[in-house]
Scaffold this motif. Sequence first.
Motif, PDB file in Angstrom:
ATOM      1  N   ILE A  27       0.835  -1.204   0.000  1.00  0.00           N
ATOM      2  CA  ILE A  27       0.000   0.000   0.000  1.00  0.00           C
ATOM      3  C   ILE A  27       0.870   1.253   0.000  1.00  0.00           C
ATOM      4  N   LEU A  60      -6.259  -1.486  -4.948  1.00  0.00           N
ATOM      5  CA  LEU A  60      -5.765  -2.709  -4.313  1.00  0.00           C
ATOM      6  C   LEU A  60      -6.597  -3.911  -4.716  1.00  0.00           C
ATOM      7  N   ALA A  64     -11.931  -2.308  -2.570  1.00  0.00           N
ATOM      8  CA  ALA A  64     -10.860  -3.224  -2.976  1.00  0.00           C
ATOM      9  C   ALA A  64     -11.437  -4.302  -3.886  1.00  0.00           C
TER      10      ALA A  64
END
Length: 592
Positions: free
Chosen positions: A409, A458, A486
């Motif tokens: 991240i 992500l 996500a």
Amino acid sequence: MARPDGTRLSPGELEDVLTKVAQEAAGAAPRAAASRFGALFSRSPIGMVLADQDGEIVEVNVAMTKFLGRPANDLRGREIADLGFAERDAETLRAGLAELATTGADHYRERIELAHSDGASVWAEVTLTYLPGDRPGSVFPMLMAVDENELHALQETFRRQSVGDPLTGLSNALSFHTKLEAAFGAGARDQVALIYLDIDGFRVINDGLGPGVADQVLRGVAGKLTNAFAAHDPLIARLSGDGFAVLLRGELTRGEVIGMVEAAMDELNEPIYLGEHGVGVSVSAGIVVQDVSVGGHEEIQRAAELALHRAKEAGRAQWMLFDPEADARDRARFRLGAELAGALENGQFKLHYFPVVRLDDHNDVAAVAARLRWHHPELGALSTRDFGPLAEATGLIPQLGKWVVSEVIATAARWREAFGSRAPGVSLPLPRRMAADPDLVRLVRTQLDRHDLPAEVLSLRTDSDTIVDEDGDLQESLAVLAELGAKPLLAVRGSADLELIARHALPVRQVVLGRTVVAPFAEDKPDAAAIRHLDHLMTRAAELNLRVGAAGIRSAEEAARLHEFGVLAGYGPFAGSATQDEIEEFLRNLLG
């Protein structure tokens, strides 16, 4: 009998007093001493007999008649040695009298068994002494006996507890290890076989039916093991909660020992009936057969433990013979496992990145897949295939997983800052224990908030084995992560894996074909079965409205063949890989 201060004399002190008084009876004041001795003799709680100069018993006190369960007339006329229960006890009494006669010692004391009227024996601490007669040089034997039955029984209980397992009656671990060490002592020869056995799934029995039933099962297993190896003079022990060991000595062969173990396992497979419950058990076994001249007791124990561990890893309910070559491999593997925590602390773990490209345009980077590598100082770069199972076994997966999530991240945030909305998303695999970690959602959300990064960048990849793991909360975690934005990915090996998406209502819109699916397409002409397999999988994916990518693509030709079936993107050697610095340079050149 009491001291002047009112406390009672011990049996040993009382014996000494009686001996002294008896000896005084023939001394300077015989009449007074004889009176005192007579009173003590008749009233003493200690059993006593007096013999004449020929050694035949002439007087017996009441305590002795009660102790031996015999009337005085039954004892008079016997020799003192006849009081012994067995020949060894009689010989001890003869030896004691002879020692007193030759050394002039005051007394002789020994613990022996005396004969009781019921044919059994009683344990006694006997004291022998010679009393002076009224003529110079004359002596008369006397025996005093203190009841030692309670003490002996207590000592035997302690002895059994120290060497035996109270639940099963087998030897315990301490006794077993002592005897195993003795088997390798000086003068030992021939072969030894050491067999370690564990009950498979014993926790299910204990938790499902209760500890009382579990204890009965352990006793039943102990009895079956005893019967199975009875013809070979075994030493059998319970080493732990559900762990047992068998030691065999003599002229042994591996085939013979394996046959015994298989017969024992067959016997153990028969249910143990406990009331209305027919409890079936299986065991895993590790076997070592070797000459006693090879290694020692510590080495054979370690070998048996490793063989048992390999049997359990292979699926349980089976035996495994110790293999030195496998042992060498295991040693190297376990060494890696021991080094894992230090490697993370010392910065030896790095992320490598694989561009995920469109299969119809290899210059179009759809995302970047992150993979963990261990840069071992001696072995070089190791993939998760090399150290993943060790990280799982040592409990390091959560720690490694948190580090990976944080690093990925943070990296995605730097790309976002450098390239704006053109920055590619990043995907990473979730190991099973990491995926099932209830703190996964909190960790991802915390890291995204820390870097002010939208969750859409992500992608989190999992597999079917993790999805169906009943011990985890992955399905709920995936739903929450999808709500954040996500993208959950599912690695698939076949169309059956696709069915999990609908069955569990998973928020998955993209799947990734594993190497086992795509490998046949490295050939110019893939076999018909592989083609049918992929065609069926792609058809079902289309019905579920899923986008399909592929991992591990080796060449551009392989990528082209997969694209013909509808695979949209992929990564692997054909598209290259890069370190963190290299991938940033690659993106800078690509995105400007």
